[in-house]
Design a protein around this motif. Structure first.
Motif, PDB file in Angstrom:
ATOM      1  N   LEU A  30       0.821  -1.208   0.000  1.00 52.34           N
ATOM      2  CA  LEU A  30       0.000   0.000   0.000  1.00 52.34           C
ATOM      3  C   LEU A  30       0.862   1.267   0.000  1.00 52.34           C
ATOM      4  O   LEU A  30       0.522   2.247  -0.660  1.00 52.34           O
ATOM      5  N   GLU A  31       1.984   1.228   0.679  1.00 50.14           N
ATOM      6  CA  GLU A  31       2.863   2.407   0.734  1.00 50.14           C
ATOM      7  C   GLU A  31       3.298   2.840  -0.665  1.00 50.14           C
ATOM      8  O   GLU A  31       3.389   4.027  -0.954  1.00 50.14           O
ATOM      9  N   ARG A  32       3.590   1.884  -1.512  1.00 48.52           N
ATOM     10  CA  ARG A  32       3.995   2.224  -2.879  1.00 48.52           C
ATOM     11  C   ARG A  32       2.806   2.743  -3.684  1.00 48.52           C
ATOM     12  O   ARG A  32       2.929   3.703  -4.440  1.00 48.52           O
ATOM     13  N   ALA A  33       1.652   2.111  -3.529  1.00 43.73           N
ATOM     14  CA  ALA A  33       0.451   2.565  -4.240  1.00 43.73           C
ATOM     15  C   ALA A  33       0.082   3.987  -3.828  1.00 43.73           C
ATOM     16  O   ALA A  33      -0.416   4.765  -4.646  1.00 43.73           O
ATOM     17  N   GLU A  34       0.350   4.330  -2.591  1.00 45.85           N
ATOM     18  CA  GLU A  34       0.020   5.670  -2.106  1.00 45.85           C
ATOM     19  C   GLU A  34       0.880   6.764  -2.736  1.00 45.85           C
ATOM     20  O   GLU A  34       0.570   7.944  -2.602  1.00 45.85           O
ATOM     21  N   GLN A  35       1.906   6.388  -3.458  1.00 46.78           N
ATOM     22  CA  GLN A  35       2.709   7.367  -4.190  1.00 46.78           C
ATOM     23  C   GLN A  35       1.941   7.915  -5.397  1.00 46.78           C
ATOM     24  O   GLN A  35       2.388   8.850  -6.044  1.00 46.78           O
ATOM     25  N   TYR A  36       0.800   7.304  -5.705  1.00 46.40           N
ATOM     26  CA  TYR A  36      -0.077   7.735  -6.795  1.00 46.40           C
ATOM     27  C   TYR A  36      -1.442   8.079  -6.188  1.00 46.40           C
ATOM     28  O   TYR A  36      -2.404   7.328  -6.343  1.00 46.40           O
ATOM     29  N   PRO A  37      -1.522   9.200  -5.478  1.00 45.36           N
ATOM     30  CA  PRO A  37      -2.724   9.502  -4.695  1.00 45.36           C
ATOM     31  C   PRO A  37      -4.006   9.613  -5.515  1.00 45.36           C
ATOM     32  O   PRO A  37      -5.077   9.202  -5.044  1.00 45.36           O
ATOM     33  N   ILE A  42      -9.214   6.917  -6.502  1.00 48.53           N
ATOM     34  CA  ILE A  42     -10.239   6.342  -7.393  1.00 48.53           C
ATOM     35  C   ILE A  42     -10.518   4.900  -7.001  1.00 48.53           C
ATOM     36  O   ILE A  42     -11.669   4.483  -6.891  1.00 48.53           O
ATOM     37  N   VAL A  43      -9.462   4.138  -6.771  1.00 43.21           N
ATOM     38  CA  VAL A  43      -9.638   2.738  -6.387  1.00 43.21           C
ATOM     39  C   VAL A  43     -10.331   2.651  -5.028  1.00 43.21           C
ATOM     40  O   VAL A  43     -11.244   1.846  -4.832  1.00 43.21           O
ATOM     41  N   ARG A  44      -9.931   3.494  -4.085  1.00 43.92           N
ATOM     42  CA  ARG A  44     -10.557   3.484  -2.757  1.00 43.92           C
ATOM     43  C   ARG A  44     -12.063   3.788  -2.881  1.00 43.92           C
ATOM     44  O   ARG A  44     -12.896   3.107  -2.291  1.00 43.92           O
ATOM     45  N   ARG A  45     -12.414   4.768  -3.673  1.00 33.59           N
ATOM     46  CA  ARG A  45     -13.803   5.179  -3.823  1.00 33.59           C
ATOM     47  C   ARG A  45     -14.637   4.152  -4.595  1.00 33.59           C
ATOM     48  O   ARG A  45     -15.761   3.840  -4.221  1.00 33.59           O
ATOM     49  N   GLU A  46     -14.072   3.616  -5.696  1.00 39.18           N
ATOM     50  CA  GLU A  46     -14.850   2.762  -6.598  1.00 39.18           C
ATOM     51  C   GLU A  46     -14.778   1.269  -6.264  1.00 39.18           C
ATOM     52  O   GLU A  46     -15.690   0.524  -6.590  1.00 39.18           O
ATOM     53  N   VAL A  47     -13.695   0.828  -5.651  1.00 38.18           N
ATOM     54  CA  VAL A  47     -13.474  -0.603  -5.437  1.00 38.18           C
ATOM     55  C   VAL A  47     -13.742  -1.028  -3.999  1.00 38.18           C
ATOM     56  O   VAL A  47     -14.355  -2.067  -3.755  1.00 38.18           O
TER      57      VAL A  47
END
Length: 170
Positions: A30-37, A42-47
């Motif tokens: 998740l830490e790496r994914a969070e580099q693309y806020p 979008i993923v947090r909201r839609e998935v």
């Protein structure tokens, strides 16, 4: 962002190009994914709402990753420029050669084969007859089962003629 290929793309789009794009955080923490806020949001909201209701713990815990991200497939094709792919459900059994670097939907059979001879074999009437004999159907469509069809299909050694025929098909 990566092109996201679905079975319909393989059967109906010119050049078999992807009709959509997907956010792919692969197997990143998740830490790496969070580099693309923006993408993460979008993923947090839609998935996440769908994942929160899923019974599989890994779907809920790793909400930013594809539920079935198939690391074995992507490892097998990482050194290939192209792969062969077939829509698992459809009224035609027509393999196509597509570039790697895409995310393939779960209804696509992806073969770690990029050579033209294999394209010729999988496009042959012998393969089609094998499919009709050994796979199931879904309503009036073929339901291609790689374990029943591809893995059991007798294949010859690639030849120059098969390569030439595959190049023509492509």
């Amino acid at each position: 962002l990566q092109p996201y290929v679905i079975g319909k793309d393989l059967n109906q789009r010119p050049g078999c190009s992807a009709s959509r794009w997907g956010i792919n955080f692969r197997d990143w923490p998740l830490e790496r994914a969070e580099q693309y806020p923006d993408c993460r949001e979008i993923v947090r909201r839609e998935v996440t709402p769908f994942r929160d209701r899923n019974n599989r713990a890994n779907y809920r815990e790793f909400w930013w990753q594809y539920g079935e991200h198939r690391p074995g497939l992507y490892e097998a094709i990482k050194d290939l420029d192209h792969v062969l792919a077939i829509s698992l459900v459809g009224n035609a059994v027509m393999p196509v050669r597509v570039p790697t670097g895409h995310v393939f939907a779960h209804k696509c059979a992806v073969f770690a084969l990029g050579d033209f001879a294999s394209l010729a074999v999988l496009s042959s009437s012998a393969h089609s007859a094998w499919v009709i004999r050994y796979t199931s159907t879904m309503r009036t469509d073929i339901n291609y089962a790689p374990s029943d069809v591809f893995l059991t299909l007798p294949r010859s050694t690639p030849t120059a003629d098969l390569t030439e025929l595959g190049e023509e098909l492509d």
